[in-house]
Design a protein around this motif. Structure first.
Motif, PDB file in Angstrom:
ATOM      1  N   ASP A  92      77.075  16.425  38.736  1.00  0.00           N
ATOM      2  CA  ASP A  92      78.274  16.761  39.536  1.00  0.00           C
ATOM      3  C   ASP A  92      79.571  16.539  38.774  1.00  0.00           C
ATOM      4  OD1 ASP A  92      76.460  17.115  41.507  1.00  0.00           O
ATOM      5  OD2 ASP A  92      76.775  15.144  42.412  1.00  0.00           O
ATOM      6  N   MET A 145      64.409  23.499  35.451  1.00  0.00           N
ATOM      7  CA  MET A 145      63.206  23.172  36.227  1.00  0.00           C
ATOM      8  C   MET A 145      61.969  23.864  35.662  1.00  0.00           C
ATOM      9  SD  MET A 145      64.788  23.402  40.059  1.00  0.00           S
ATOM     10  CE  MET A 145      63.255  23.122  40.922  1.00  0.00           C
ATOM     11  N   LEU A 190      60.803  15.750  41.678  1.00  0.00           N
ATOM     12  CA  LEU A 190      61.994  16.492  42.114  1.00  0.00           C
ATOM     13  C   LEU A 190      61.709  17.983  42.191  1.00  0.00           C
ATOM     14  CD1 LEU A 190      64.784  14.611  40.123  1.00  0.00           C
ATOM     15  CD2 LEU A 190      64.403  14.557  42.594  1.00  0.00           C
ATOM     16  N   PHE A 191      60.847  18.462  41.300  1.00  0.00           N
ATOM     17  CA  PHE A 191      60.505  19.882  41.342  1.00  0.00           C
ATOM     18  C   PHE A 191      59.713  20.206  42.612  1.00  0.00           C
ATOM     19  CE2 PHE A 191      58.282  23.759  40.733  1.00  0.00           C
ATOM     20  CZ  PHE A 191      58.997  24.524  39.826  1.00  0.00           C
ATOM     21  N   PHE A 192      58.646  19.474  42.810  1.00  0.00           N
ATOM     22  CA  PHE A 192      57.720  19.859  43.881  1.00  0.00           C
ATOM     23  C   PHE A 192      58.111  19.304  45.258  1.00  0.00           C
ATOM     24  CE2 PHE A 192      55.142  20.562  40.103  1.00  0.00           C
ATOM     25  CZ  PHE A 192      54.712  21.867  40.361  1.00  0.00           C
ATOM     26  N   TYR A 193      58.835  18.200  45.270  1.00  0.00           N
ATOM     27  CA  TYR A 193      59.197  17.612  46.549  1.00  0.00           C
ATOM     28  C   TYR A 193      60.709  17.648  46.782  1.00  0.00           C
ATOM     29  CZ  TYR A 193      58.864  14.746  50.670  1.00  0.00           C
ATOM     30  OH  TYR A 193      58.928  14.317  51.963  1.00  0.00           O
ATOM     31  N   GLY A 194      61.427  17.372  45.736  1.00  0.00           N
ATOM     32  CA  GLY A 194      62.884  17.456  45.834  1.00  0.00           C
ATOM     33  C   GLY A 194      63.548  16.185  46.305  1.00  0.00           C
ATOM     34  N   ASN A 195      64.866  16.248  46.281  1.00  0.00           N
ATOM     35  CA  ASN A 195      65.649  15.127  46.799  1.00  0.00           C
ATOM     36  C   ASN A 195      66.159  15.516  48.182  1.00  0.00           C
ATOM     37  OD1 ASN A 195      67.382  13.099  47.430  1.00  0.00           O
ATOM     38  ND2 ASN A 195      68.823  13.475  45.761  1.00  0.00           N
ATOM     39  N   THR A 196      65.415  15.146  49.192  1.00  0.00           N
ATOM     40  CA  THR A 196      65.803  15.542  50.556  1.00  0.00           C
ATOM     41  C   THR A 196      66.846  14.606  51.146  1.00  0.00           C
ATOM     42  OG1 THR A 196      63.916  14.292  51.362  1.00  0.00           O
ATOM     43  CG2 THR A 196      63.609  16.676  51.092  1.00  0.00           C
ATOM     44  N   GLY A 197      67.214  13.603  50.365  1.00  0.00           N
ATOM     45  CA  GLY A 197      68.289  12.726  50.822  1.00  0.00           C
ATOM     46  C   GLY A 197      67.812  11.379  51.308  1.00  0.00           C
ATOM     47  N   ASN A 198      66.477  11.199  51.438  1.00  0.00           N
ATOM     48  CA  ASN A 198      66.019   9.876  51.870  1.00  0.00           C
ATOM     49  C   ASN A 198      66.064   8.891  50.699  1.00  0.00           C
ATOM     50  OD1 ASN A 198      63.631  10.178  50.354  1.00  0.00           O
ATOM     51  ND2 ASN A 198      62.637  11.252  52.043  1.00  0.00           N
TER      52      ASN A 198
END
Lengths: 158, 980
Positions: A47, A64, A115-123
């Motif tokens: 960022d 990715m 991070l690729f397969f599940y990601g950062n969903t914010g939890n």
């Protein structure tokens, strides 16, 4: 006869693979380049860099896809071959940095896969994994450079 | 000898001092036309051409032109640094340019509608106003915004005195702010509220509120500021000769005692002594720019509507002042009220070109910038002295642009919109006797200024709810050509409707206009339908794009959002904002509107109910896709699985979450949606499932851009966001149909200074616990996402339990729960008088809030034997009896007939018994006298979403649809026993 024997030896698939595997331990350029590429492309997605969306939307899938394909295969293969050199190295520095790189590679790669397969969903867990991916890469790239200093593709003096 | 020379010497000395003081008092003003440092060139801000030109001052040749944006309104010049700062009104940008090459150095994003811009030589910085966002900005020479200051409403024009005072005119509030700019950060000194000119029984006498303030000119001696503007007199229906009056207000700039010199206000036409043939006062309209001549003895004003130049002679003002003082000294009684002395000595009629706005003067040379024809006219002001006349030297001195980017049709339409020159199109002029143009009220077109227009024109809604045009033909959209002619005739006295010209002109037949008029109105319609105005005409919905319509493929299906936001999606899908806003009741209403007013009028309804259809130019009938019984938006999911793009019915995810601006024009979907600039990940819009999977992985891996693109919390928290659809007004007449936002503004829920009390729309309608708005319930809006302490529910619980109840019992329960929290009921009995006190205790708007909702009191009294001795409001076969005490609003049309479903035709209210937020309604009943006590009185407040009569109509219209009877909900009840 010798020629025939030699021919037999050279054409043996196991021997070919074995020889290639041993040689692979010294063929670091592709792996090193990919590691730096992954690091730079990852940093550019940070960022704070605030790269324009038009660039970062392309950089993200590139980071990715290369990460799960080329990086995993090439760096994975290279490191598997190369780690024997590290464990047998007489130089303590190379052994220590090599081991550190190995652990960092594991952390950075596995977190990348997450991070690729599940990601950062914010939890909290995915946030922690993203942090691991981010900070481990910051350690990994300079240590790799230092580890490979003499042979590094970034050593422009050679 | 010395004695002989004494007086002449003194006079010379005084003259020299005067000259010195003039040169020392040079002031700056925000302008669209400027000289360069040696005055050999002219910089021109070319308005909607989006460019800046450099014109040779001697021969009018264009030296260079640079397109830098979309709508360049003002420029400021930093002479030493050779920099220009321009305000791009439509693009919300300030642009820093090299003054020599016109190359752009920096485009700066600024708050909405930047307008006035000026350079402060002392502080070496620019000042810029944001007309819409009420801000004053300071901008450095490198293009950095260094300070952002909140101001009074609608800051527009700027002027700077040489002693470091910055004057800011507030266009729609009639104020002038004065800032001390001796330090780098402007500090507010005072705000002058210009007076309202008192009302007069004779409607044609100047009266009203000061509005449309813009340019400010400071006199060369720095003692006064002149502000041309208009007076809006909207206490009656719009009518030319009585609605808009051109005026000039004068401000006394004595330091620390700045005030309006009210007695010197130039109430045009009192101060215009110019009499035309026929002993008629010459009428002018839309005063715009103002300039002092270099000697300070004349003031020149451009009249953008009537296309004139007006000259005030100030030499008379001085003598009048002297005379006044003299009279005062001699204690002679005042014969006549002093009106400021300075009066108009000349009106130069028909300035060559269209829409004269900017003025620039040097010596006797005057340049007039025409905003519509984009030309420059050249005048000679004549020698000093009251009798010198302004003369035209070259009508088309310069073309300001090489190429007008506006299509010819739009340019013509925009020119007509701004035109009040009755000499043009003489057989069918836009205005009668030069009085007013469309722009006299619709300032800068159709935008947020509409809200002020409606506010100023608000009257007693029981005698006249109309704030705009009376009795609009076919609600404009049904037949724009005829409607525009009708409006021009009724409002502006144009198209031959001016009674004064009845002998020479024939009023145009709006249903059978000449070809030339039809072409004019077609062009006017083209301008009205531009992106900056009303692209879809009946609705104020706007798409932020260069093109008018989008393609269904440009939208993401709301079903796609379900993959990661399943909780939110499920809540939305069965809600009243979900996929079922085209239910039979709606279709019945929309069909009626189209039948009565024309097919195009459907757009008014569709702006909120099916906005994607409007934006995608889908005019198909609402007969296919989805029904009110469909659960979880099944057909949308099916379409998504098949990769079929659909025009979602209702307000889908992308629509609501890509609203970038609430216009604040009064409702009617006055919002802007942007779908082109959303942060689309690679393959996100693909129909291929693998590629879509890959896109989702990208979003999950780096979701910040996604979140930022679909989230604007400050907008969602504002009640204005919801007001875009929950406020409605009639198109043309501007009568408020629904004003939930205004009701909320007046309610105790609007308490920004008391956070414990303050609640906006989403605090009640998007909370998970609708029985206690203060209870913030946590939850996850993203699957496996963070726990939000106050997750916004997307049930949108409100008063319509009927449709949501067909699909989901949870929704129905929430709706009934929120309804039951709204009112409280208490009863009392004194003698035979029984009183029910109904209080709107927990609703932030009138109760009921919706148009079709039925709320009434039911009272049943039984005596000791259980016999019913009194009843009121008991339903009869599903109908509410006429004598029931209902809480209802009833509008009537021009013939005093209740409008019912023709709500867009309402002109006034005949009844409004809805209960305002925080208020208590007392309803008293007379019980019979011979009652056997004890008496049991059961009182209930009942609620029904649709009346049975309406349901029957809808059933008849759609016999195949399964339309159930809307059930009656008991909101509150009190049962009490009385023993005497």
């Amino acid at each position: 006869m010798i020629n025939v024997d030699n021919s037999t030896v050279i054409n043996s698939p196991i021997l070919i693979i074995s020889t290639w595997w041993k040689q692979l331990a010294y063929r670091h350029k592709s792996a090193e380049f990919l590691l730096y590429f992954m690091f730079v492309s990852g940093v550019l997605l940070w960022d704070k860099i605030a790269l324009s969306w038009q660039l970062s939307r392309w950089l993200l899938p590139l980071h990715m896809i290369i990460g799960v394909t080329l990086f995993s295969i090439i760096v994975g293969a290279f490191w598997s071959s190369h780690r024997k050199l590290i464990t047998k190295s007489k130089k303590a520095f190379l052994r220590q940095t090599g081991t550190l790189i190995e652990w960092l590679l594991v952390v950075c790669t596995l977190s990348g896969f997450y991070l690729f397969f599940y990601g950062n969903t914010g939890n909290s867990i995915s946030q922690l994994i993203q942090d691991l991916h981010f900070y481990s890469s910051w350690l990994l790239a300079p240590i790799v450079f230092r580890h490979a200093l003499r042979w590094s593709i970034l050593n422009f003096r050679k | 000898m010395l004695k002989r020379l004494k007086w002449p010497l003194l006079l010379v000395a005084i003259s020299l001092l005067q000259l010195l003081s003039v040169s020392a008092s040079a002031s700056e003003k925000s302008a669209s036309l400027l000289f360069n440092s040696d005055k050999s060139k002219i910089f021109s801000a070319n308005f909607d051409a989006g460019s800046i030109s450099i014109i040779n001052r001697d021969n009018g040749n264009t030296i260079s032109e640079q397109t830098i944006g979309r709508d360049i309104r003002r420029i400021a010049y930093a002479e030493k640094q050779q920099l220009l700062l321009a305000s791009d009104f439509q693009n919300n940008k300030a642009i820093l340019l090299d003054a020599k090459t016109l190359s752009v150095k920096k485009a700066i994003n600024v708050p909405a509608r930047p307008f006035g811009v000026i350079f402060d030589n002392k502080n070496q910085q620019f000042y810029l106003t944001s007309f819409k966002e009420n801000k004053l900005l300071t901008v450095s020479l490198t293009g950095e915004i260094t300070h952002t200051i909140n101001t009074e409403q609608t800051p527009r024009g700027l002027a700077l005195t040489d002693d470091g005072r910055l004057l800011v005119s507030h266009s729609l509030s009639g104020q002038v702010s004065i800032y001390d700019v001796n330090a780098e950060q402007p500090a507010l000194k005072s705000v002058i509220q210009l007076i309202d000119t008192p009302s007069n029984k004779t409607k044609s006498v100047p009266q009203g509120k000061p509005r449309l303030l813009d340019n400010i000119a400071i006199s060369p001696d720095g003692t006064k500021a002149w502000l041309p503007h208009v007076l809006w007199s909207f206490g009656h229906d719009f009518q030319f000769q009585s609605s808009v009056f051109p005026t000039v207000s004068i401000i006394d700039l004595t330091p620390d005692n700045e005030h309006e010199i009210t007695e010197q206000r130039k109430q045009l036409f009192k101060q215009i002594n110019i009499i035309e043939s026929g002993n008629k006062v010459r009428i002018v309209s839309n005063p715009h720019d103002v300039l002092f001549s270099e000697d300070g003895k004349k003031v020149l004003i451009s009249l953008a509507g009537s296309e004139d130049l007006m000259v005030f002679d100030l030499s008379r003002e001085a003598s009048a002042n002297k005379k006044a003082k003299k009279r005062k000294g001699k204690k002679r009684h005042r014969r006549k009220k002093f009106q400021g002395g300075a009066k108009v000595t000349q009106i130069y009629r028909n300035v060559p070109g269209d829409n004269p706005k900017g003025l620039l003067i040097d010596g006797q040379e005057l340049f007039v910038q025409n905003a519509m024809s984009l030309t420059l006219a050249h005048f000679n002001t004549g020698a000093a002295g009251p009798f010198a006349k302004l003369k035209l030297t070259q009508g088309n001195f310069a073309d300001l642009v090489n190429h007008d980017p506006l299509p010819a049709q739009v340019r013509l339409g925009k020119t007509l919109f701004n035109q009040a020159n009755s000499e043009k199109n003489k057989d069918h002029p836009m205005a009668g006797d030069f009085w007013m143009s469309c722009n006299s009220c619709h300032f800068d077109g159709f935008n947020f200024t509409n809200k002020q227009l409606m506010k100023d024109a608000t009257k007693d809604k029981f005698s006249n709810a109309i704030t705009g045009h009376v009795d609009t033909y076919k609600m404009i959209a049904g037949d724009p050509v005829a409607a525009y002619i009708d409006i021009i005739q009724k409002t502006q006295g144009g198209m031959g409707a001016d009674p004064a010209t009845s002998e020479t002109l024939t009023a145009i037949d709006m249903l059978n206009p000449p070809v030339a008029v039809a072409k004019m109105m077609g062009a006017l319609n083209s301008y009205v339908r531009t992106q900056e105005n009303l692209p879809y005409l009946s609705t104020w919905l706007k798409l932020d794009d260069d093109k008018k319509y989008a393609h269904p493929k440009e939208w993401l299906s709301s079903a796609q959002c379900k993959d990661c936001h399943s909780t939110i999606y499920d809540q939305w899908a069965d809600s009243n904002h979900g996929m079922n806003m085209d239910h039979p009741y709606y279709r019945y209403q929309e069909n009626l509107a189209a039948e009565l007013e024309g097919e195009e009028f459907r757009v008014l309804c569709r702006g909120c109910h099916t906005p994607q259809m409007v934006i995608n130019n889908d005019n198909s009938a609402l007969s296919e896709f989805g029904d009110m019984w469909e659960k979880n938006a099944a057909s949308l999911n099916a379409a998504y699985q098949h990769g079929t793009p659909v025009n979602e019915r209702g307000t889908g995810c992308v629509f609501c979450h890509r609203i970038t601006e609430a216009e604040d024009a009064g409702g009617n979907t006055d919002l802007t949606v942007n779908i082109k600039d959303r942060t689309s990940y690679i393959f996100e819009d693909s129909n291929n499932q693998f590629l879509q999977w890959l896109a989702k992985k990208q979003i999950n891996a780096a979701p910040k851009a996604h979140k930022a693109s679909y989230s604007k919390p400050e907008l969602y928290q504002s009640s204005l966001y919801c007001a875009t659809c929950h406020n409605e007004f009639t198109t043309g007449p501007g009568a408020k149909i629904n004003d939930n936002f205004g009701e909320w503004l007046a309610s105790p829920f609007n308490s920004p200074d008391d956070p414990s009390q303050h609640k906006t729309c989403i605090d009640c309608h998007m909370t998970q616990d609708v029985t206690n708005f203060d209870n913030k319930v946590s939850g996850q809006s993203t699957d496996d996402g963070p726990i939000k302490s106050n997750m916004r529910s997307h049930h949108f619980a409100g008063g319509n339990y009927y449709f949501t109840g067909m699909r989901n019992p949870e929704h129905k329960k929430l709706s009934i729960d929120i309804l039951k929290t709204a009112l409280t009921l208490s009863v009392e009995k004194q003698g035979n008088t029984f009183t029910a006190n109904v209080t709107n205790a927990n609703s932030g708007h009138d109760m009921p809030g919706g148009a079709r909702r039925q709320v009434w009191l039911e009272v049943i009294a039984t005596d000791a034997s259980g016999r019913e001795v009194f009843s009121s409001g008991v339903m009869n076969n599903g109908y509410i009896p006429k004598d029931a005490r209902r809480f209802i609003k009833i509008g009537v049309d021009k013939d005093d007939k209740p409008v019912g479903l023709r709500f867009w035709r309402y002109v006034k209210l005949s009844q409004d018994t809805r209960i305002k937020s925080g208020q208590t309604r007392q309803e008293s009943y007379q019980l019979p006298s011979n009652i056997q006590y004890p008496l049991t009185v059961k009182t209930r407040v009942l609620y029904q979403v649709f009346a049975k009569g309406l349901t029957e109509k809808v059933r008849t219209a759609f016999p195949k649809e399964k339309i159930p009877e809307p059930e009656v909900i008991e909101l509150v009840n009190v049962k009490k026993e009385y023993f005497e």
